[in-house]
Design a protein around this motif. Structure first.
Motif, PDB file in Angstrom:
ATOM      1  N   ALA A 222       0.830  -1.208   0.000  1.00  0.00           N
ATOM      2  CA  ALA A 222       0.000   0.000   0.000  1.00  0.00           C
ATOM      3  C   ALA A 222       0.863   1.257   0.000  1.00  0.00           C
ATOM      4  CB  ALA A 222      -0.921   0.000   1.220  1.00  0.00           C
ATOM      5  N   ILE A 223       0.245   2.367  -0.323  1.00  0.00           N
ATOM      6  CA  ILE A 223       0.955   3.639  -0.413  1.00  0.00           C
ATOM      7  C   ILE A 223       1.635   4.006   0.900  1.00  0.00           C
ATOM      8  CG2 ILE A 223      -1.185   4.916   0.064  1.00  0.00           C
ATOM      9  CD1 ILE A 223      -0.113   7.180  -1.675  1.00  0.00           C
ATOM     10  N   TRP A 224       0.966   3.742   2.043  1.00  0.00           N
ATOM     11  CA  TRP A 224       1.547   4.140   3.327  1.00  0.00           C
ATOM     12  C   TRP A 224       2.753   3.288   3.700  1.00  0.00           C
ATOM     13  CZ3 TRP A 224      -3.921   3.564   3.114  1.00  0.00           C
ATOM     14  CH2 TRP A 224      -4.368   2.236   3.201  1.00  0.00           C
ATOM     15  N   ASP A 225       2.878   2.098   3.098  1.00  0.00           N
ATOM     16  CA  ASP A 225       4.021   1.238   3.393  1.00  0.00           C
ATOM     17  C   ASP A 225       5.322   1.782   2.812  1.00  0.00           C
ATOM     18  OD1 ASP A 225       2.671  -0.959   4.776  1.00  0.00           O
ATOM     19  OD2 ASP A 225       1.759  -1.405   2.841  1.00  0.00           O
ATOM     20  N   VAL A 226       5.260   2.355   1.610  1.00  0.00           N
ATOM     21  CA  VAL A 226       6.513   2.621   0.895  1.00  0.00           C
ATOM     22  C   VAL A 226       6.637   4.002   0.252  1.00  0.00           C
ATOM     23  CG1 VAL A 226       7.127   0.213   0.448  1.00  0.00           C
ATOM     24  CG2 VAL A 226       5.549   1.397  -1.104  1.00  0.00           C
ATOM     25  N   ALA A 227       5.676   4.892   0.446  1.00  0.00           N
ATOM     26  CA  ALA A 227       5.791   6.216  -0.183  1.00  0.00           C
ATOM     27  C   ALA A 227       7.059   6.932   0.271  1.00  0.00           C
ATOM     28  CB  ALA A 227       4.559   7.064   0.126  1.00  0.00           C
ATOM     29  N   ALA A 228       7.308   6.937   1.577  1.00  0.00           N
ATOM     30  CA  ALA A 228       8.489   7.631   2.103  1.00  0.00           C
ATOM     31  C   ALA A 228       9.779   6.958   1.645  1.00  0.00           C
ATOM     32  CB  ALA A 228       8.430   7.683   3.628  1.00  0.00           C
ATOM     33  N   SER A 229       9.817   5.629   1.703  1.00  0.00           N
ATOM     34  CA  SER A 229      11.054   4.927   1.352  1.00  0.00           C
ATOM     35  C   SER A 229      11.343   4.991  -0.142  1.00  0.00           C
ATOM     36  CB  SER A 229      11.005   3.478   1.833  1.00  0.00           C
ATOM     37  OG  SER A 229       9.870   2.811   1.351  1.00  0.00           O
ATOM     38  N   LYS A 230      10.305   5.109  -0.973  1.00  0.00           N
ATOM     39  CA  LYS A 230      10.540   5.309  -2.408  1.00  0.00           C
ATOM     40  C   LYS A 230      11.363   6.572  -2.633  1.00  0.00           C
ATOM     41  CE  LYS A 230       8.256   6.072  -6.874  1.00  0.00           C
ATOM     42  NZ  LYS A 230       9.081   7.220  -7.305  1.00  0.00           N
ATOM     43  N   LEU A 231      11.003   7.637  -1.930  1.00  0.00           N
ATOM     44  CA  LEU A 231      11.741   8.883  -2.077  1.00  0.00           C
ATOM     45  C   LEU A 231      13.170   8.737  -1.560  1.00  0.00           C
ATOM     46  CD1 LEU A 231      11.360  11.771  -3.097  1.00  0.00           C
ATOM     47  CD2 LEU A 231      10.668  12.424  -0.786  1.00  0.00           C
ATOM     48  N   VAL A 232      13.329   8.004  -0.459  1.00  0.00           N
ATOM     49  CA  VAL A 232      14.670   7.800   0.105  1.00  0.00           C
ATOM     50  C   VAL A 232      15.576   7.088  -0.892  1.00  0.00           C
ATOM     51  CG1 VAL A 232      15.993   6.582   1.886  1.00  0.00           C
ATOM     52  CG2 VAL A 232      13.914   7.821   2.517  1.00  0.00           C
ATOM     53  N   ILE A 233      15.094   5.998  -1.496  1.00  0.00           N
ATOM     54  CA  ILE A 233      15.966   5.256  -2.410  1.00  0.00           C
ATOM     55  C   ILE A 233      16.180   6.006  -3.720  1.00  0.00           C
ATOM     56  CG2 ILE A 233      14.143   3.810  -3.437  1.00  0.00           C
ATOM     57  CD1 ILE A 233      16.248   1.531  -3.458  1.00  0.00           C
ATOM     58  N   ASN A 234      15.142   6.673  -4.229  1.00  0.00           N
ATOM     59  CA  ASN A 234      15.318   7.456  -5.453  1.00  0.00           C
ATOM     60  C   ASN A 234      16.362   8.549  -5.266  1.00  0.00           C
ATOM     61  OD1 ASN A 234      11.844   7.364  -6.657  1.00  0.00           O
ATOM     62  ND2 ASN A 234      13.530   5.941  -6.954  1.00  0.00           N
ATOM     63  N   GLU A 235      16.307   9.225  -4.121  1.00  0.00           N
ATOM     64  CA  GLU A 235      17.243  10.318  -3.870  1.00  0.00           C
ATOM     65  C   GLU A 235      18.658   9.826  -3.561  1.00  0.00           C
ATOM     66  OE1 GLU A 235      16.900  13.634  -4.170  1.00  0.00           O
ATOM     67  OE2 GLU A 235      14.920  13.267  -5.042  1.00  0.00           O
ATOM     68  N   SER A 236      18.802   8.526  -3.285  1.00  0.00           N
ATOM     69  CA  SER A 236      20.141   7.960  -3.072  1.00  0.00           C
ATOM     70  C   SER A 236      20.756   7.471  -4.382  1.00  0.00           C
ATOM     71  CB  SER A 236      20.074   6.795  -2.081  1.00  0.00           C
ATOM     72  OG  SER A 236      19.526   5.637  -2.696  1.00  0.00           O
ATOM     73  N   GLY A 237      19.969   7.527  -5.467  1.00  0.00           N
ATOM     74  CA  GLY A 237      20.451   7.074  -6.766  1.00  0.00           C
ATOM     75  C   GLY A 237      19.921   5.724  -7.186  1.00  0.00           C
ATOM     76  N   GLY A 238      18.971   5.171  -6.426  1.00  0.00           N
ATOM     77  CA  GLY A 238      18.423   3.859  -6.738  1.00  0.00           C
ATOM     78  C   GLY A 238      17.110   3.932  -7.497  1.00  0.00           C
ATOM     79  N   ARG A 239      16.594   2.756  -7.830  1.00  0.00           N
ATOM     80  CA  ARG A 239      15.344   2.658  -8.585  1.00  0.00           C
ATOM     81  C   ARG A 239      14.255   2.051  -7.715  1.00  0.00           C
ATOM     82  NH1 ARG A 239      15.155  -0.564 -13.502  1.00  0.00           N
ATOM     83  NH2 ARG A 239      13.713   0.982 -14.346  1.00  0.00           N
ATOM     84  N   PHE A 240      13.031   2.507  -7.952  1.00  0.00           N
ATOM     85  CA  PHE A 240      11.839   1.949  -7.312  1.00  0.00           C
ATOM     86  C   PHE A 240      10.782   1.917  -8.400  1.00  0.00           C
ATOM     87  CE2 PHE A 240       7.922   1.787  -5.014  1.00  0.00           C
ATOM     88  CZ  PHE A 240       8.191   1.185  -3.796  1.00  0.00           C
ATOM     89  N   VAL A 241      10.579   0.735  -8.992  1.00  0.00           N
ATOM     90  CA  VAL A 241       9.736   0.617 -10.181  1.00  0.00           C
ATOM     91  C   VAL A 241       8.729  -0.513 -10.001  1.00  0.00           C
ATOM     92  CG1 VAL A 241      11.511   1.530 -11.721  1.00  0.00           C
ATOM     93  CG2 VAL A 241      11.413  -0.939 -11.286  1.00  0.00           C
ATOM     94  N   ASP A 242       7.724  -0.531 -10.884  1.00  0.00           N
ATOM     95  CA  ASP A 242       6.776  -1.638 -10.846  1.00  0.00           C
ATOM     96  C   ASP A 242       7.370  -2.838 -11.578  1.00  0.00           C
ATOM     97  OD1 ASP A 242       6.400  -1.262 -13.602  1.00  0.00           O
ATOM     98  OD2 ASP A 242       4.537  -0.146 -13.343  1.00  0.00           O
TER      99      ASP A 242
END
Length: 278
Positions: A222-242
């Motif tokens: 769900a959105i509340w599980d990973v919305a914050a961590s998606k931003l954390v990994i994206n801003e570290s240079g990683g990918r968060f994709v479907d």
């Protein structure tokens, strides 16, 4: 337009709320908790979930109204029956990994993301037992902070060879396990350093950004599980994709929507996406 002066306010306010909730959960960790089932015996809620959520919500309201942000501009979205939208919508998971928390397993987290006018702008995830706090601002990088000392370091994702990579997966059902059998994904798993089921998607994704894990695969989140961590990994240079390899765009107006994701550095996440579609 969003005033840039608002961003530090959002970060500090979210940090204050998560630190308060982290202290509460640390105090009550390892104690006996009354457990209620929701959809199944694996989907549970404890009094600590509700208390943690109340601490976060009340702290955010208090801090933001003191900063002259009116209550009608503040909304909340959470697994525990909060569904209000506003200019500033805070998406909260008061305990990601409730089963771990209730069982006395320290691998659980608290997650808070802030969507401003529908756009994911700020995220924070804490690991209360280890005093770790991950934070990220869109376009400004992500950081890990020691909540005891206040020491903070910027996160930069590093690639590792497949045979040195530790991967986490979520396989809560027999049907999910069968999906992995005799597939290219299973072949990849045989080549990596190890595969784990840890039980807190938010924390797992952040630990990838901190180079403690290398990839994660989830099939229903769900959105509340990973919305914050998606931003954390994206801003570290990683990918968060479907599972198709496309970027995930969360919609705060569809809280019932569930997402499949692959998170990690580019090379490994690409390989996992290919395996999932083979």
């Amino acid at each position: 337009m969003i005033p840039t002066s608002v961003i530090p306010t959002l970060v500090s306010t979210i940090t204050t709320s998560i630190e308060a909730s982290s202290l509460y959960l640390k105090k009550h960790f390892g104690q006996q908790h009354s457990v209620l089932q929701k959809d199944s015996h694996r989907d549970i809620i404890t009094k600590a979930d509700i208390d943690s959520q109340n601490i976060i919500v009340n702290t955010l309201k208090r801090e933001l109204t003191q900063l002259k942000i009116p209550l009608n501009n503040i909304g909340f979205l959470s697994e525990e029956n909060l569904f209000t939208h506003a200019k500033y919508t805070f998406v909260i998971d008061p305990i990601d990994g409730t089963s771990n928390f209730a069982a006395g397993n320290p691998y659980f987290s608290i997650s808070v993301a802030c969507f401003v006018e529908g756009n994911l702008l700020v995220g924070a995830v804490s690991h209360p037992i280890q005093n770790k706090l991950y934070t990220a601002i869109k376009g400004k990088g992500s950081y890990i902070m020691d909540m005891k000392t206040g020491r903070k370091n910027r996160l930069k994702l590093k690639e590792k060879p497949v045979n040195q990579s530790l991967i986490t997966i979520d396989m809560p059902s027999v049907s999910s396990i069968n999906m992995y059998k005799n597939s290219k994904l299973e072949q990849i798993h045989r080549k990596v350093l190890g595969v784990r089921i840890l039980g807190s998607a938010a924390l797992e994704v952040c630990d990838i950004a901190a180079n403690q894990l290398q990839a994660s695969i989830y099939g229903k989140i769900a959105i509340w599980d990973v919305a914050a961590s998606k931003l954390v990994i994206n801003e570290s240079g990683g990918r968060f994709v479907d599972w198709s390899g496309d970027d995930i765009l969360f919609d705060i107006h569809e809280p019932e929507k569930r997402y499949k994701f692959v998170a990690g550095h580019s090379k490994l996440s690409n390989a996992l996406v290919l395996a999932l579609n083979s």
